[in-house]
Scaffold this motif. Sequence first.
Motif, PDB file in Angstrom:
ATOM      1  N   LEU A 117     -42.782 -24.633 132.569  1.00  0.00           N
ATOM      2  CA  LEU A 117     -43.446 -23.334 132.685  1.00  0.00           C
ATOM      3  C   LEU A 117     -44.473 -22.923 131.283  1.00  0.00           C
ATOM      4  O   LEU A 117     -45.359 -22.285 131.490  1.00  0.00           O
ATOM      5  N   CYS A 118     -44.353 -23.850 130.487  1.00  0.00           N
ATOM      6  CA  CYS A 118     -45.058 -23.632 129.343  1.00  0.00           C
ATOM      7  C   CYS A 118     -45.498 -25.054 128.655  1.00  0.00           C
ATOM      8  O   CYS A 118     -45.172 -25.964 128.073  1.00  0.00           O
ATOM      9  N   PRO A 119     -46.836 -25.485 129.531  1.00  0.00           N
ATOM     10  CA  PRO A 119     -47.216 -26.966 129.588  1.00  0.00           C
ATOM     11  C   PRO A 119     -47.657 -27.144 127.848  1.00  0.00           C
ATOM     12  O   PRO A 119     -47.494 -28.398 127.606  1.00  0.00           O
ATOM     13  N   PRO A 120     -48.214 -26.265 127.306  1.00  0.00           N
ATOM     14  CA  PRO A 120     -48.671 -26.818 125.750  1.00  0.00           C
ATOM     15  C   PRO A 120     -47.142 -27.104 124.985  1.00  0.00           C
ATOM     16  O   PRO A 120     -47.206 -28.008 124.123  1.00  0.00           O
ATOM     17  N   LEU A 121     -46.246 -26.313 125.291  1.00  0.00           N
ATOM     18  CA  LEU A 121     -44.809 -26.978 124.498  1.00  0.00           C
ATOM     19  C   LEU A 121     -44.593 -28.341 125.132  1.00  0.00           C
ATOM     20  O   LEU A 121     -44.135 -29.141 124.042  1.00  0.00           O
ATOM     21  N   GLY A 122     -44.697 -28.791 126.152  1.00  0.00           N
ATOM     22  CA  GLY A 122     -44.667 -30.281 126.681  1.00  0.00           C
ATOM     23  C   GLY A 122     -45.533 -31.257 125.908  1.00  0.00           C
ATOM     24  O   GLY A 122     -45.154 -32.253 125.627  1.00  0.00           O
ATOM     25  N   ILE A 123     -46.865 -30.654 125.773  1.00  0.00           N
ATOM     26  CA  ILE A 123     -47.592 -31.604 124.936  1.00  0.00           C
ATOM     27  C   ILE A 123     -47.296 -31.698 123.718  1.00  0.00           C
ATOM     28  O   ILE A 123     -47.144 -32.691 123.145  1.00  0.00           O
ATOM     29  N   VAL A 124     -46.918 -30.749 123.053  1.00  0.00           N
ATOM     30  CA  VAL A 124     -46.665 -30.904 121.564  1.00  0.00           C
ATOM     31  C   VAL A 124     -45.312 -31.790 121.435  1.00  0.00           C
ATOM     32  O   VAL A 124     -44.999 -32.566 120.614  1.00  0.00           O
ATOM     33  N   LEU A 125     -44.176 -31.613 122.333  1.00  0.00           N
ATOM     34  CA  LEU A 125     -42.927 -32.202 122.675  1.00  0.00           C
ATOM     35  C   LEU A 125     -43.401 -34.014 122.659  1.00  0.00           C
ATOM     36  O   LEU A 125     -43.014 -34.738 122.052  1.00  0.00           O
ATOM     37  N   ALA A 126     -44.345 -34.191 123.739  1.00  0.00           N
ATOM     38  CA  ALA A 126     -44.591 -35.531 124.032  1.00  0.00           C
ATOM     39  C   ALA A 126     -45.364 -36.211 122.611  1.00  0.00           C
ATOM     40  O   ALA A 126     -45.128 -37.113 122.440  1.00  0.00           O
ATOM     41  N   ALA A 127     -46.247 -35.274 121.947  1.00  0.00           N
ATOM     42  CA  ALA A 127     -46.968 -36.028 120.974  1.00  0.00           C
ATOM     43  C   ALA A 127     -45.593 -36.264 119.701  1.00  0.00           C
ATOM     44  O   ALA A 127     -45.754 -37.390 119.133  1.00  0.00           O
ATOM     45  N   GLY A 128     -44.884 -35.328 119.445  1.00  0.00           N
ATOM     46  CA  GLY A 128     -43.803 -35.779 118.542  1.00  0.00           C
ATOM     47  C   GLY A 128     -43.055 -36.656 119.026  1.00  0.00           C
ATOM     48  O   GLY A 128     -42.632 -37.571 117.980  1.00  0.00           O
ATOM     49  N   ALA A 129     -42.591 -36.874 120.158  1.00  0.00           N
ATOM     50  CA  ALA A 129     -41.645 -37.752 120.651  1.00  0.00           C
ATOM     51  C   ALA A 129     -42.341 -39.317 120.448  1.00  0.00           C
ATOM     52  O   ALA A 129     -42.001 -40.322 120.339  1.00  0.00           O
ATOM     53  N   GLY A 130     -43.729 -39.380 120.832  1.00  0.00           N
ATOM     54  CA  GLY A 130     -44.706 -40.575 120.655  1.00  0.00           C
ATOM     55  C   GLY A 130     -44.647 -41.033 119.247  1.00  0.00           C
ATOM     56  O   GLY A 130     -44.440 -42.064 118.908  1.00  0.00           O
ATOM     57  N   ILE A 131     -44.981 -40.101 118.323  1.00  0.00           N
ATOM     58  CA  ILE A 131     -44.844 -40.395 116.780  1.00  0.00           C
ATOM     59  C   ILE A 131     -43.332 -41.089 116.469  1.00  0.00           C
ATOM     60  O   ILE A 131     -43.250 -41.905 115.815  1.00  0.00           O
ATOM     61  N   ALA A 132     -42.565 -40.393 116.821  1.00  0.00           N
ATOM     62  CA  ALA A 132     -41.099 -40.779 116.671  1.00  0.00           C
ATOM     63  C   ALA A 132     -40.704 -42.218 117.087  1.00  0.00           C
ATOM     64  O   ALA A 132     -40.179 -42.962 116.639  1.00  0.00           O
ATOM     65  N   ALA A 133     -41.236 -42.308 118.571  1.00  0.00           N
ATOM     66  CA  ALA A 133     -41.140 -43.655 119.052  1.00  0.00           C
ATOM     67  C   ALA A 133     -42.023 -44.852 118.341  1.00  0.00           C
ATOM     68  O   ALA A 133     -41.344 -46.068 118.174  1.00  0.00           O
ATOM     69  N   LEU A 134     -43.126 -44.373 118.035  1.00  0.00           N
ATOM     70  CA  LEU A 134     -43.954 -45.385 117.134  1.00  0.00           C
ATOM     71  C   LEU A 134     -43.004 -45.683 115.863  1.00  0.00           C
ATOM     72  O   LEU A 134     -43.028 -46.888 115.347  1.00  0.00           O
ATOM     73  N   GLU A 135     -42.517 -44.691 115.099  1.00  0.00           N
ATOM     74  CA  GLU A 135     -42.026 -45.331 113.781  1.00  0.00           C
ATOM     75  C   GLU A 135     -40.811 -45.846 113.944  1.00  0.00           C
ATOM     76  O   GLU A 135     -40.344 -46.760 113.294  1.00  0.00           O
ATOM     77  N   ALA A 136     -39.685 -45.454 115.137  1.00  0.00           N
ATOM     78  CA  ALA A 136     -38.634 -46.272 115.481  1.00  0.00           C
ATOM     79  C   ALA A 136     -38.974 -47.683 115.598  1.00  0.00           C
ATOM     80  O   ALA A 136     -38.133 -48.651 115.336  1.00  0.00           O
TER      81      ALA A 136
END
Length: 96
Positions: A50-69
């Motif tokens: 319902l709120c696509p910008p929230l999904g994009i922000v979460l995806a960016a944060g998860a991508g950064i966390a994945a790269l760090e892991a």
Amino acid sequence: MLLVLLTLAALAPGIATSWLLRRHGPLIAVLAGAGVAFALPFLLVVSLVLCPPLGIVLAAGAGIAALEAYDRGKVWMATAWAGVMVVASACAGWPR
């Protein structure tokens, strides 16, 4: 450690529901607890759709966390974060 605490926090309402409904029978208690436990991820996915910008922000944060892991050598945790990134991106409708 933070993921374990987050998982326990997400499961706590389901466990509490099962515990409170145990006198109505084990089947009712387990089904109600599972329903409550699975409602939290369902609501997260619905809010991302319902709120696509929230999904994009979460995806960016998860991508950064994945790269760090991946950088720290924690392959399974990084793969889980990459999965979160894919789901959040898909819910946001990106890329089209």
